[in-house]
Design a protein around this motif. Structure first.
Motif, PDB file in Angstrom:
ATOM      1  N   ASN A 152       0.856  -1.170   0.000  1.00 43.98           N
ATOM      2  CA  ASN A 152       0.000   0.000   0.000  1.00 43.98           C
ATOM      3  C   ASN A 152       0.906   1.238   0.000  1.00 43.98           C
ATOM      4  O   ASN A 152       1.475   1.600   1.021  1.00 43.98           O
ATOM      5  CB  ASN A 152      -0.914  -0.016   1.227  1.00 43.98           C
ATOM      6  CG  ASN A 152      -1.848   1.164   1.271  1.00 43.98           C
ATOM      7  OD1 ASN A 152      -1.612   2.185   0.626  1.00 43.98           O
ATOM      8  ND2 ASN A 152      -2.904   1.029   2.036  1.00 43.98           N
ATOM      9  N   CYS A 189       2.897   7.558   4.224  1.00 43.48           N
ATOM     10  CA  CYS A 189       2.459   8.078   5.518  1.00 43.48           C
ATOM     11  C   CYS A 189       3.486   7.722   6.605  1.00 43.48           C
ATOM     12  O   CYS A 189       3.851   8.565   7.429  1.00 43.48           O
ATOM     13  CB  CYS A 189       1.094   7.504   5.873  1.00 43.48           C
ATOM     14  SG  CYS A 189       0.396   8.173   7.383  1.00 43.48           S
ATOM     15  N   ASP A 190       3.980   6.493   6.584  1.00 42.21           N
ATOM     16  CA  ASP A 190       4.986   6.037   7.542  1.00 42.21           C
ATOM     17  C   ASP A 190       6.279   6.842   7.394  1.00 42.21           C
ATOM     18  O   ASP A 190       6.875   7.259   8.387  1.00 42.21           O
ATOM     19  CB  ASP A 190       5.242   4.541   7.344  1.00 42.21           C
ATOM     20  CG  ASP A 190       6.001   3.930   8.499  1.00 42.21           C
ATOM     21  OD1 ASP A 190       5.563   4.090   9.656  1.00 42.21           O
ATOM     22  OD2 ASP A 190       7.044   3.291   8.242  1.00 42.21           O
ATOM     23  N   SER A 227       0.231   4.005   2.552  1.00 37.97           N
ATOM     24  CA  SER A 227       0.656   3.640   3.904  1.00 37.97           C
ATOM     25  C   SER A 227       2.160   3.824   4.082  1.00 37.97           C
ATOM     26  O   SER A 227       2.621   4.324   5.110  1.00 37.97           O
ATOM     27  CB  SER A 227       0.259   2.192   4.188  1.00 37.97           C
ATOM     28  OG  SER A 227       0.751   1.796   5.432  1.00 37.97           O
TER      29      SER A 227
END
Length: 136
Positions: A3, A9-10, A6
């Motif tokens: 993803n 974002c991390d 994701s």
């Protein structure tokens, strides 16, 4: 399948955590490790508590993921800025070494230092006795 959102974002959370650590490092010691004096470290930097107070912010109270790490440093930043005398900026390598030393009881630590002083196999250790006396 990965993803991408994701992962991005991390990475953003890790970058934000790094920014906070850099600000804290600048506030505590010109962005350099208190022990080795380096401004860059492959393993990164951390903030070391010299002592704790009641209900202190400690890493063990946070999840050990990027969310928890970011939240920890967000919560820690105002405390460090207000009480700089309670903290040191350390590279992770020196922080691990310091935490290991802290595990020794005083008698064993003194014997370890004595053994170190008796060891003549490392030229770098020549002036350690004098340096230790200067500190004490």
């Amino acid at each position: 399948m990965v993803n991408v959102q994701s992962v991005v974002c991390d990475l953003n959370k890790k970058l934000e955590t790094q920014k906070i650590k850099i600000r804290l490092g600048e506030a505590l010691g010109d962005g350099k490790c208190f022990v080795c004096g380096k401004a860059k470290s492959k393993k990164g930097f951390t903030i070391h508590h010299l002592w704790y107070v009641f209900n202190d912010i400690t890493y063990d109270k946070y999840p050990h993921d990027s969310d928890g790490q970011l939240k920890y440093y967000q919560d820690l930043e105002p405390v460090v800025m207000k009480e700089k005398e309670r903290f040191l900026y350390l590279c992770n390598t020196d922080h691990v070494a310091l935490e290991r030393i802290n595990r020794y009881n005083p008698e064993k630590l003194l014997k370890l230092i004595e053994a170190f002083l008796l060891t003549k196999t490392n030229e770098k250790h020549k002036n350690f006795s004098k340096m230790l006396k200067d500190i004490l």
